[in-house]
Design a protein around this motif. Structure first.
Motif, PDB file in Angstrom:
ATOM      1  N   UNK A  68     -14.160 -19.769  31.403  1.00 23.05           N
ATOM      2  CA  UNK A  68     -13.591 -19.063  32.546  1.00 23.05           C
ATOM      3  C   UNK A  68     -13.583 -17.552  32.345  1.00 23.05           C
ATOM      4  N   UNK A  69     -13.099 -17.090  31.219  1.00 27.31           N
ATOM      5  CA  UNK A  69     -12.966 -15.643  31.027  1.00 27.31           C
ATOM      6  C   UNK A  69     -14.309 -14.914  30.945  1.00 27.31           C
ATOM      7  N   UNK A  70     -15.281 -15.399  30.151  1.00 26.06           N
ATOM      8  CA  UNK A  70     -16.573 -14.701  30.150  1.00 26.06           C
ATOM      9  C   UNK A  70     -17.284 -14.743  31.502  1.00 26.06           C
ATOM     10  N   UNK A  71     -17.171 -15.863  32.225  1.00 30.08           N
ATOM     11  CA  UNK A  71     -17.786 -15.941  33.546  1.00 30.08           C
ATOM     12  C   UNK A  71     -17.094 -14.981  34.498  1.00 30.08           C
ATOM     13  N   UNK A  72     -15.767 -14.953  34.488  1.00 29.39           N
ATOM     14  CA  UNK A  72     -15.020 -14.030  35.351  1.00 29.39           C
ATOM     15  C   UNK A  72     -15.378 -12.585  35.023  1.00 29.39           C
ATOM     16  N   UNK A  73     -15.421 -12.259  33.740  1.00 30.92           N
ATOM     17  CA  UNK A  73     -15.777 -10.896  33.332  1.00 30.92           C
ATOM     18  C   UNK A  73     -17.193 -10.550  33.779  1.00 30.92           C
ATOM     19  N   UNK A  74     -18.119 -11.475  33.604  1.00 33.48           N
ATOM     20  CA  UNK A  74     -19.512 -11.226  33.984  1.00 33.48           C
ATOM     21  C   UNK A  74     -19.700 -11.081  35.484  1.00 33.48           C
ATOM     22  N   UNK A  75     -19.085 -11.987  36.247  1.00 31.01           N
ATOM     23  CA  UNK A  75     -19.253 -11.902  37.705  1.00 31.01           C
ATOM     24  C   UNK A  75     -18.560 -10.660  38.262  1.00 31.01           C
ATOM     25  N   UNK A  76     -17.432 -10.294  37.677  1.00 27.87           N
ATOM     26  CA  UNK A  76     -16.744  -9.072  38.106  1.00 27.87           C
ATOM     27  C   UNK A  76     -17.590  -7.847  37.776  1.00 27.87           C
ATOM     28  N   UNK A  77     -18.159  -7.828  36.588  1.00 26.76           N
ATOM     29  CA  UNK A  77     -19.037  -6.717  36.212  1.00 26.76           C
ATOM     30  C   UNK A  77     -20.237  -6.644  37.160  1.00 26.76           C
ATOM     31  N   UNK A  78     -20.806  -7.794  37.499  1.00 30.01           N
ATOM     32  CA  UNK A  78     -21.924  -7.824  38.445  1.00 30.01           C
ATOM     33  C   UNK A  78     -21.535  -7.276  39.810  1.00 30.01           C
ATOM     34  N   UNK A  79     -20.342  -7.671  40.280  1.00 28.01           N
ATOM     35  CA  UNK A  79     -19.853  -7.146  41.564  1.00 28.01           C
ATOM     36  C   UNK A  79     -19.688  -5.635  41.503  1.00 28.01           C
ATOM     37  N   UNK A  80     -19.140  -5.143  40.409  1.00 28.81           N
ATOM     38  CA  UNK A  80     -18.910  -3.702  40.286  1.00 28.81           C
ATOM     39  C   UNK A  80     -20.231  -2.949  40.181  1.00 28.81           C
ATOM     40  N   UNK A  81     -21.213  -3.517  39.451  1.00 28.10           N
ATOM     41  CA  UNK A  81     -22.523  -2.861  39.341  1.00 28.10           C
ATOM     42  C   UNK A  81     -23.198  -2.729  40.704  1.00 28.10           C
ATOM     43  N   UNK A  82     -22.982  -3.705  41.565  1.00 27.51           N
ATOM     44  CA  UNK A  82     -23.593  -3.654  42.896  1.00 27.51           C
ATOM     45  C   UNK A  82     -22.781  -2.819  43.883  1.00 27.51           C
TER      46      UNK A  82
END
Length: 190
Positions: free
Chosen positions: A133-147
């Protein structure tokens, strides 16, 4: 680390041209306060994607079978095909006059618009795939912020210059490749 990097790449590509990115541009144009808007996007994404990754991880734990793994692989292929359909922000989804300021308006709007969006569905699938959960949440959040951070700062100028059709095709290919890779892995070919 694989969960973090895969989640970041999948969501960053899927988010380009998505309705939440269009919402970021609208909010930036309306409020002209990038920092509270970016903080609102971050807060909404953390909350929404944490819940989505949690659902994915829990469902995967309950349904851990070969057919469920094939269903996850198929969901990535379906997400790839869905990515080829560009999003448009409907007039009724456009932000209304705000009573709560840039941060709260952005956080609420992003959380609600993200419900059932392809990046949220992808987060559920990533949570199910990686059981993390935490790595996926961190990754998807980072992806959202990058976009979305560039969209907030550069707004419409970025969207006018980025060939969205090409980006959608690349994102679709990434989703489909992950789905095929998961299916091959489940079949024991890898």
């Amino acid at each position: 680390m694989e969960a973090l990097l895969t989640s970041t790449a999948v969501v960053a590509l899927a988010e380009i041209g998505d309705k939440t990115q269009l919402l970021a541009i609208l909010l930036a144009t309306r409020f002209k306060k990038p920092v509270p808007i970016i903080c609102g996007i971050f807060a909404a994404t953390i909350a929404n994607h944490f819940l989505a990754a949690l659902v994915g991880a829990e469902v995967a734990g309950l349904l851990d079978s070969i057919w469920f793994r094939y269903a996850i692989a198929a969901s990535f292929v379906a997400m790839g095909l869905w990515t080829l359909i560009p999003d448009k922000l409907d007039e009724d989804e456009a932000p209304k006059p705000a009573r709560f300021g840039a941060f709260l308006t952005t956080a609420i709007a992003f959380f609600l618009v993200e419900m059932g969006d392809k990046t949220q569905v992808a987060t559920v699938a990533l949570g199910a795939r990686f059981h993390a959960v935490l790595p996926v949440t961190a990754g998807t959040t980072l992806g959202m912020m990058l976009a979305n951070v560039p969209a907030v700062f550069l707004g419409k100028a970025v969207i006018d210059r980025v060939p969205l059709t090409t980006v959608h095709r690349i994102a679709a290919l990434l989703f489909i490749a992950i789905g095929l890779w998961l299916a091959a892995q489940t079949a024991g070919w890898l």
